[in-house]
Design a protein around this motif. Structure first.
Motif, mmCIF file in Angstrom:
data_model
loop_
_atom_site.group_PDB
_atom_site.id
_atom_site.type_symbol
_atom_site.label_atom_id
_atom_site.label_comp_id
_atom_site.label_asym_id
_atom_site.label_seq_id
_atom_site.Cartn_x
_atom_site.Cartn_y
_atom_site.Cartn_z
ATOM 1 N N ILE A 203 48.887 34.722 32.930
ATOM 2 C CA ILE A 203 49.416 35.806 32.095
ATOM 3 C C ILE A 203 48.581 37.072 32.264
ATOM 4 O O ILE A 203 49.113 38.186 32.367
ATOM 5 C CB ILE A 203 49.459 35.363 30.624
ATOM 6 N N GLN A 204 47.255 36.908 32.315
ATOM 7 C CA GLN A 204 46.379 38.065 32.524
ATOM 8 C C GLN A 204 46.631 38.710 33.882
ATOM 9 O O GLN A 204 46.644 39.945 34.004
ATOM 10 C CB GLN A 204 44.925 37.641 32.395
ATOM 11 N N VAL A 205 46.845 37.872 34.904
ATOM 12 C CA VAL A 205 47.092 38.412 36.243
ATOM 13 C C VAL A 205 48.398 39.208 36.265
ATOM 14 O O VAL A 205 48.455 40.330 36.796
ATOM 15 C CB VAL A 205 47.123 37.265 37.271
ATOM 16 N N VAL A 206 49.456 38.652 35.699
ATOM 17 C CA VAL A 206 50.749 39.349 35.679
ATOM 18 C C VAL A 206 50.646 40.639 34.873
ATOM 19 O O VAL A 206 51.182 41.690 35.266
ATOM 20 C CB VAL A 206 51.839 38.427 35.106
ATOM 21 N N THR A 207 49.927 40.594 33.759
ATOM 22 C CA THR A 207 49.769 41.794 32.926
ATOM 23 C C THR A 207 49.026 42.890 33.677
ATOM 24 O O THR A 207 49.427 44.069 33.655
ATOM 25 C CB THR A 207 49.037 41.435 31.623
ATOM 26 N N MET A 208 47.925 42.503 34.345
ATOM 27 C CA MET A 208 47.173 43.493 35.113
ATOM 28 C C MET A 208 47.998 44.044 36.272
ATOM 29 O O MET A 208 47.913 45.244 36.605
ATOM 30 C CB MET A 208 45.881 42.859 35.635
ATOM 31 N N LEU A 209 48.810 43.185 36.894
ATOM 32 C CA LEU A 209 49.661 43.663 37.987
ATOM 33 C C LEU A 209 50.656 44.706 37.496
ATOM 34 O O LEU A 209 50.814 45.785 38.104
ATOM 35 C CB LEU A 209 50.388 42.474 38.613
ATOM 36 N N GLN A 240 45.898 42.664 43.290
ATOM 37 C CA GLN A 240 45.426 41.423 43.897
ATOM 38 C C GLN A 240 43.913 41.272 43.776
ATOM 39 O O GLN A 240 43.405 40.176 43.564
ATOM 40 C CB GLN A 240 45.855 41.386 45.367
ATOM 41 N N GLU A 241 43.190 42.374 43.913
ATOM 42 C CA GLU A 241 41.733 42.313 43.718
ATOM 43 C C GLU A 241 41.397 41.910 42.291
ATOM 44 O O GLU A 241 40.497 41.092 42.047
ATOM 45 C CB GLU A 241 41.121 43.669 44.056
ATOM 46 N N THR A 242 42.128 42.484 41.334
ATOM 47 C CA THR A 242 41.894 42.108 39.935
ATOM 48 C C THR A 242 42.216 40.635 39.707
ATOM 49 O O THR A 242 41.496 39.925 38.995
ATOM 50 C CB THR A 242 42.750 42.984 39.009
ATOM 51 N N ALA A 243 43.298 40.147 40.318
ATOM 52 C CA ALA A 243 43.680 38.739 40.161
ATOM 53 C C ALA A 243 42.628 37.817 40.754
ATOM 54 O O ALA A 243 42.303 36.774 40.182
ATOM 55 C CB ALA A 243 45.035 38.495 40.818
ATOM 56 N N SER A 244 42.057 38.199 41.905
ATOM 57 C CA SER A 244 41.020 37.359 42.512
ATOM 58 C C SER A 244 39.773 37.316 41.644
ATOM 59 O O SER A 244 39.108 36.276 41.539
ATOM 60 C CB SER A 244 40.680 37.894 43.901
ATOM 61 N N ILE A 245 39.453 38.433 40.995
ATOM 62 C CA ILE A 245 38.293 38.446 40.086
ATOM 63 C C ILE A 245 38.538 37.522 38.904
ATOM 64 O O ILE A 245 37.675 36.733 38.503
ATOM 65 C CB ILE A 245 38.004 39.884 39.619
ATOM 66 N N LEU A 246 39.730 37.600 38.328
ATOM 67 C CA LEU A 246 40.049 36.734 37.190
ATOM 68 C C LEU A 246 40.040 35.261 37.590
ATOM 69 O O LEU A 246 39.565 34.394 36.846
ATOM 70 C CB LEU A 246 41.410 37.115 36.608
ATOM 71 N N ASN A 247 40.557 34.949 38.774
ATOM 72 C CA ASN A 247 40.563 33.553 39.233
ATOM 73 C C ASN A 247 39.154 33.051 39.499
ATOM 74 O O ASN A 247 38.847 31.881 39.271
ATOM 75 C CB ASN A 247 41.413 33.413 40.501
ATOM 76 N N SER A 248 38.282 33.926 39.983
ATOM 77 C CA SER A 248 36.899 33.501 40.225
ATOM 78 C C SER A 248 36.149 33.249 38.927
ATOM 79 O O SER A 248 35.228 32.428 38.886
ATOM 80 C CB SER A 248 36.167 34.565 41.048
ATOM 81 N N GLU A 249 36.531 33.962 37.862
ATOM 82 C CA GLU A 249 35.884 33.759 36.571
ATOM 83 C C GLU A 249 36.479 32.600 35.783
ATOM 84 O O GLU A 249 35.958 32.234 34.737
ATOM 85 C CB GLU A 249 35.996 35.040 35.731
ATOM 86 N N LYS A 250 37.571 32.028 36.265
ATOM 87 C CA LYS A 250 38.197 30.911 35.552
ATOM 88 C C LYS A 250 37.304 29.686 35.651
ATOM 89 O O LYS A 250 36.780 29.373 36.718
ATOM 90 C CB LYS A 250 39.567 30.622 36.156
#
Length: 361
Positions: A203-209, A240-250
């Motif tokens: 949800i965070q990734v889609v929102t940031m996108l 995509q950069e933001t999504a990769s950051i969020l996935n790395s922090e998961k």
């Protein structure tokens, strides 16, 4: 034995699914008499036709399901015993070959999740017993409301204790009431945590996108320029950069295992190592008669690094009394006549007792 008792009740409940032969014969006779008597002979109170009741259907569903599950569990238990016997049988007498065979079988055991299957078998019996209780309450309630209410109250009380003990054993790692149900609760909780974390991250990734794309579109609109493909590519790349950051922090989770409760036990022990060690020393002093030389246990107590921290526990449980007895056994002669080992033991025990009673290191 449970299956035998259940079979007896199932045979009794089967009678409610089919009409009574005597009643059916009496109904046929009455109909024949009414037919032969003509219009002058009328039966004012004919026997009503047979109808299935909802309670009879429910009771038989509960009890037949319970019987099938209990017998299936017995079959699976026999199979599991054969599986375990195979793991233990046929090992080579040669130590090196035996070790290879043992490791080969243990690898297969964990690969095919045999511990999970064995832990699931008692749960089937629990389900069978719950179905039996539900059917019993329904059966008795149809006969008499008062008896049914009493039976339902006892079943509810038993169920409360059953679920409460399993929940307590999951919430508190040192609670000893662990069963296969506790393992299932632990696995379901782990699945819920993993699923909720994954959904939240998506949800965070889609929102940031969406925010990134909307921001670039608004920037182009304010500049009164045409929306170019390069602008969209830049927006997608930034998202995509933001999504990769969020996935790395998961948080990363290990694969689910049936022994997840054991990991909780290990975590609790690692967080309370000194307390557990102190209680181990207490248990050893209470069972000092099992040791060939109590002096080794005395030296272990004297070298305990958390002596001051847990001194109240050690004094309350009699560890100080054990050290005093050990001190008297060493100090059995005048000081000049004592050996070096006895003198070192006396000095160490006096120092340890002083630390325990004065908190001075």
């Amino acid at each position: 034995m449970f299956s035998a008792v259940l079979t007896t009740l199932v045979i009794e409940s089967l009678q409610s699914l089919q009409p009574d032969p005597q009643v059916e014969m009496l109904r046929a006779i009455l109909q024949q008499v009414q037919t032969n008597g003509g219009s002058s002979t009328k039966i004012q109170a004919p026997i009503p036709p047979f109808q299935l009741t909802g309670s009879a259907i429910r009771v038989n569903v509960y009890w037949f399901s319970s019987l099938i599950i209990s017998l299936s569990t017995a079959l699976f238990a026999i199979l599991a015993k054969q599986w375990v016997n195979y793991l233990l049988a046929g090992l080579s007498p040669v130590p090196s070959t035996q070790g290879r065979h043992r490791q080969y079988r243990i690898d297969g055991l964990h690969k095919w999740n045999l511990p999970a299957i064995l832990a699931f078998l008692p749960l089937l019996l629990h389900v069978s017993l719950i179905l039996f209780f539900v059917g019993l309450v329904d059966f008795v309630w149809a006969l008499n409301d008062g008896i049914g209410a009493a039976a339902a109250s006892l079943v509810i009380a038993t169920s409360f204790v059953y679920f409460a003990t399993n929940l307590l054993s999951y919430i508190y790692p040192d609670c000893p009431f662990k069963t296969s149900v506790t393992v299932i609760i632990s696995l379901l909780h782990d699945l819920w945590v993993i699923a909720s974390t994954s959904i939240s991250t998506k949800i965070q990734v889609v929102t940031m996108l969406l925010k990134t794309i909307i921001r670039h579109i608004a920037r182009v609109a304010r500049a009164r320029r045409r929306l170019a493909r390069r602008t969209l590519k830049r927006a997608v790349s930034e998202a995509q950069e933001t999504a990769s950051i969020l996935n790395s922090e998961k948080p990363k989770y290990n694969p689910l295992r049936i022994s997840s409760l054991r990991y909780q036990d290990e975590k609790f022990i690692s967080q309370n190592t000194s307390l557990v060690d102190a209680k181990v020393l207490v248990w050893m002093t209470h069972n000092v008669g099992r040791f060939s030389d109590p002096k080794d246990l005395g030296y272990a107590v004297m070298r305990f690094p958390h002596l001051i921290r847990h001194r109240h526990l050690l004094i309350r449980e009699g560890v100080s009394v054990f050290l005093e007895r050990l001190l008297r056994s060493w100090f059995n002669a005048p000081w000049p006549d004592l050996g070096d080992s006895q003198r070192r033991g006396i000095i160490s025990s006096v120092r340890t007792l002083g630390m325990m009673f004065s908190e001075a290191e």
